[in-house]
Design a protein around this motif. Structure first.
Motif, short mmCIF file in Angstrom:
data_model
loop_
_atom_site.label_atom_id
_atom_site.label_comp_id
_atom_site.label_asym_id
_atom_site.label_seq_id
_atom_site.Cartn_x
_atom_site.Cartn_y
_atom_site.Cartn_z
N ALA A 193 44.57 53.81 41.36
CA ALA A 193 43.45 53.00 41.74
C ALA A 193 43.54 51.69 41.21
O ALA A 193 43.33 50.73 41.70
CB ALA A 193 42.10 53.66 41.22
N THR A 194 43.98 51.84 39.62
CA THR A 194 44.26 50.14 39.03
C THR A 194 45.47 49.69 39.54
O THR A 194 45.30 48.38 39.64
CB THR A 194 44.31 50.59 37.56
N GLY A 195 46.41 50.23 39.99
CA GLY A 195 47.62 49.62 40.64
C GLY A 195 47.32 48.81 41.70
O GLY A 195 47.63 47.76 41.85
N PHE A 196 46.48 49.40 42.92
CA PHE A 196 46.15 48.82 43.97
C PHE A 196 44.99 47.69 43.65
O PHE A 196 45.16 46.80 44.46
CB PHE A 196 45.76 49.84 45.10
N GLU A 197 44.28 48.06 42.91
CA GLU A 197 43.33 46.94 42.69
C GLU A 197 44.07 45.54 41.79
O GLU A 197 43.79 44.23 42.25
CB GLU A 197 42.31 47.20 41.28
N ARG A 198 45.10 45.90 41.31
CA ARG A 198 45.87 44.68 40.71
C ARG A 198 46.76 44.02 41.98
O ARG A 198 46.72 42.78 41.86
CB ARG A 198 46.58 45.13 39.85
N ARG A 199 46.99 44.88 42.84
CA ARG A 199 48.00 44.31 43.80
C ARG A 199 46.88 43.46 44.89
O ARG A 199 47.69 42.52 45.30
CB ARG A 199 48.70 45.42 44.62
N TYR A 200 45.86 43.94 45.04
CA TYR A 200 44.95 43.03 46.06
C TYR A 200 44.12 42.13 45.37
O TYR A 200 43.47 41.40 45.94
CB TYR A 200 44.09 44.23 46.61
N GLY A 201 44.46 41.78 43.84
CA GLY A 201 43.66 40.84 43.33
C GLY A 201 42.45 40.92 42.67
O GLY A 201 41.65 40.23 42.33
N VAL A 202 41.74 42.16 42.88
CA VAL A 202 40.72 42.81 42.37
C VAL A 202 40.56 42.60 41.00
O VAL A 202 39.38 42.09 40.30
CB VAL A 202 40.45 44.08 42.93
N LEU A 203 41.35 42.75 40.38
CA LEU A 203 41.52 42.62 38.70
C LEU A 203 41.52 41.15 38.22
O LEU A 203 40.72 40.66 37.58
CB LEU A 203 42.76 43.28 38.10
N LYS A 204 42.11 40.42 39.28
CA LYS A 204 42.29 39.02 38.83
C LYS A 204 40.86 38.34 38.92
O LYS A 204 40.42 37.46 38.18
CB LYS A 204 43.17 38.43 39.85
#
Length: 255
Positions: A88-99
């Protein structure tokens, strides 16, 4: 200009309210995701029922469920804190959600706190469900509840650190593949279902140092054999927790 012109005053909510709201959101996302649900609920429950009801693996003297239930609880912790969180966190990072979340009024450390709390809430639900199933299958747990709680907390910390480390350093697709591969390998070789004494001596010595092996053996020592505090297994899990969280804090990339 009257005193009530800017009432209510715009601004960020209190930190505790932001963490609570983000935790609730993260928990809903975990439970609504079909793949997460498969990993966290369906697979552990099916494995517990199947291997308890059918004599597939020789688990030694006593009822199979007494051996399997502690290992399945360890698997549940790993599936949520490591596999599910990493993907979940990996794809959030990829799509810019974490940023984007990192630029919000919610501090980054509070975001990670919310993710951890969501993992804990999910694990509590898992443990309750698996415990009920195991009791219906004839499980007879005993031992020190504090030791069980300590093992579960340290296991969660260890797998959370490793999951965040993977999600914060690899690409999302690589994280998806690696997390699922590790899950399958540790399911077979981590003492969850297959007893460690089934492996050759040299291989067993290495496997016993893995976090899921130590967590499984520690929970089994307490819940099946009545040990007061499995210090050796507890120490292994604690070392993994320190290493995993430390490495995640140092190498995690937000974008």
């Amino acid at each position: 200009m009257s005193a009530g012109t800017y009432t209510p005053r715009p601004g960020a909510a209190p930190l505790s309210r932001m963490i609570t709201a983000q935790t609730a959101f993260e928990t809903k996302m975990l439970l609504r995701n079909g793949e997460q649900l498969l990993l966290t609920v369906i697979i552990p429950s099916l494995l517990l029922v199947l291997f308890s009801a059918v004599d597939i693996v020789d688990t030694g003297a006593g009822k199979s469920v007494d051996f399997l239930a502690p290992g399945i609880l360890a698997l549940a912790v790993m599936s949520t804190a490591f596999t599910g969180q990493a993907i979940a966190t990996g794809f959030e990072r990829r799509y810019g959600v974490l940023k984007r979340l990192g630029a919000s009024p919610l501090p980054r450390w509070a975001l990670m706190t919310s993710k951890t709390l969501a993992v804990i809430v999910t694990e509590v639900l898992q443990i309750v469900l698996l415990t009920v199933i195991a009791l219906l299958l004839g499980w007879s747990p005993h031992g020190n509840p504090f030791a069980v709680l300590l093992l579960l907390v340290l296991g969660t910390a260890a797998f959370s650190g490793l999951g965040l480390l993977m999600a914060g350093t690899l690409k999302a697709e690589a994280t998806l593949a690696a997390a699922n591969l590790v899950f399958l390998l540790l399911l077979v070789g981590g003492g969850v279902i297959v007893p460690m004494d089934k492996f050759p001596g040299g291989v067993r010595s290495v496997l016993e140092l893995l976090p899921v092996s130590a967590l499984s053996d520690g929970l089994r020592d307490v819940l099946q054999h009545g040990a007061s505090m499995p210090w050796g297994d507890l120490g292994i899990v604690a070392v993994w927790a320190v290493l995993g969280l430390g490495a995640a804090a140092r190498y995690f990339r937000w974008e």
